[in-house]
Write an enzyme that holds these catalytic residues in place. Structure first.
Site, PDB file in Angstrom:
ATOM      1  N   SER A  91      28.724  36.427  42.824  1.00 52.30           N
ATOM      2  CA  SER A  91      29.637  35.280  43.066  1.00 52.30           C
ATOM      3  C   SER A  91      29.416  34.182  41.930  1.00 52.30           C
ATOM      4  CB  SER A  91      29.280  34.265  44.540  1.00 52.30           C
ATOM      5  OG  SER A  91      30.058  33.307  44.690  1.00 52.30           O
ATOM      6  N   HIS A 200      34.150  31.656  49.864  1.00 52.81           N
ATOM      7  CA  HIS A 200      34.838  32.954  49.808  1.00 52.81           C
ATOM      8  C   HIS A 200      35.741  33.043  50.994  1.00 52.81           C
ATOM      9  CE1 HIS A 200      32.579  33.805  46.237  1.00 52.81           C
ATOM     10  NE2 HIS A 200      31.387  33.658  46.918  1.00 52.81           N
TER      11      HIS A 200
END
Length: 315
Positions: A91, A200
């Site tokens: 990420s 996300h």
């Protein structure tokens, strides 16, 4: 023996992180001081003294983890550690990986992730969203649990971290329903994570739109190491593709399990976690259990000594 440097993201932060390394390696403090000049506040003091709630705020965590990863990378290079054949990041760690690969300038990355964190923080009102980990269930079961628990709200699988470890995120009530359902299905653990936004998930789409506008103006060049994106677990070298994947990832899932397997399939035999914490090393060892795949963290002076010795660099 091909080296991959992998960079951690949110969830690996902790008050006091990298203190032992900074005590013997001045470049750690210098890196944080450089970033503080961009941010306009003393990032090292915040990382060392907290409070924890402030450090866990997304707009602070993201610069802190980026800078922590770059600080460890600089120590690695100063000690004679080789450049990696491969890079990737979990990420937020994707930005650190791109800095490592020479695709993104450090100061520009600091400002960019501060904006990214702020956009994500502002996308969902405080208290509306949450994020949690589910351990002990197959990916498909977690996805089914989320579908059943949604009831018109948002709850989604957002991080496929390792076999039987999936992170879910969305609206708080829906996530709570999913956690209860996961426990009923036999999950070993179902717990909230120290993050302030439902990263996300599709709730992050407004942040993705804002980020797309900002990242369009940032210089990005082809990476000098082989760069794998966790958005699709594939190798990318084209800056336009990488830019689009960074945008996509904000409101799309992290495919860490698939990415680690892709790295190994492409020839990586050493997966060294470069940055604060050892979260990725634990995940990597669960994904790749073969003894010939060397998974370790580069966080403390002893960690670095061991890694350099393993590479024949003499510590």
């Amino acid at each position: 023996m091909a080296l991959a440097l992998v960079f951690p993201g949110q969830g690996s932060q902790s008050t006091g992180m990298l203190a032992a390394l900074a005590a013997v390696e001045p470049v750690v403090r210098h890196t944080f001081d450089e970033a503080s000049g961009v941010l306009g506040y003393d990032l090292w003091d915040l990382v060392q003294t907290g409070p924890e709630e402030r450090l866990s705020a997304t707009e602070v965590t993201q610069p802190a983890m980026l800078v922590g990863g770059v600080a460890v990378l600089r120590v690695w290079r100063e000690r004679g550690g080789p450049e990696p054949a491969f890079v990737c990041g979990h990420s937020l760690g994707e930005f650190t990986a791109l800095v490592c690969a020479g695709a993104l300038e450090f100061r520009a990355a600091v400002e960019l992730v501060r904006f990214r964190g702020r956009a994500m923080q502002e996308a969902v009102p405080a208290g509306v969203g949450t994020i949690a980990a589910v351990l002990g269930l197959d990916d498909g079961v977690v996805e089914a649990v989320c579908a059943e628990a949604a009831q018109g709200a948002v709850v989604e699988a957002v991080n496929y971290n390792s076999p039987a470890q999936v992170v879910i995120a969305g609206e708080r009530a829906a996530v709570e329903r999913a956690l209860a359902a996961a426990k009923a299905r036999g999950a070993k653990r179902a717990v909230h994570l120290p993050m302030s936004v439902p990263s996300h998930s599709s709730l992050m789409r407004p942040a993705a739109v804002r980020f797309a506008e900002r990242v369009a103006g940032v210089t990005l060049v082809a990476p000098q190491s082989r760069y794998f994106s966790v958005a699709d677990a594939r190798e990318h070298a084209d800056p336009a593709e990488i830019r689009a994947l960074l945008v996509r990832l904000i409101a799309g899932p992290v495919r860490w399990t698939d990415t680690v397997r892709a790295l190994v399939a492409s020839g990586a035999t050493r997966l060294y976690e470069c940055g604060p914490g050892k979260v990725l090393t634990g995940l990597n060892r669960r994904i790749e259990r073969r003894p010939e795949i060397d998974c370790r963290a580069l966080e403390s002076p002893a960690d670095l000594d061991g890694a350099l010795a393993a590479l024949g660099k003499g510590g």
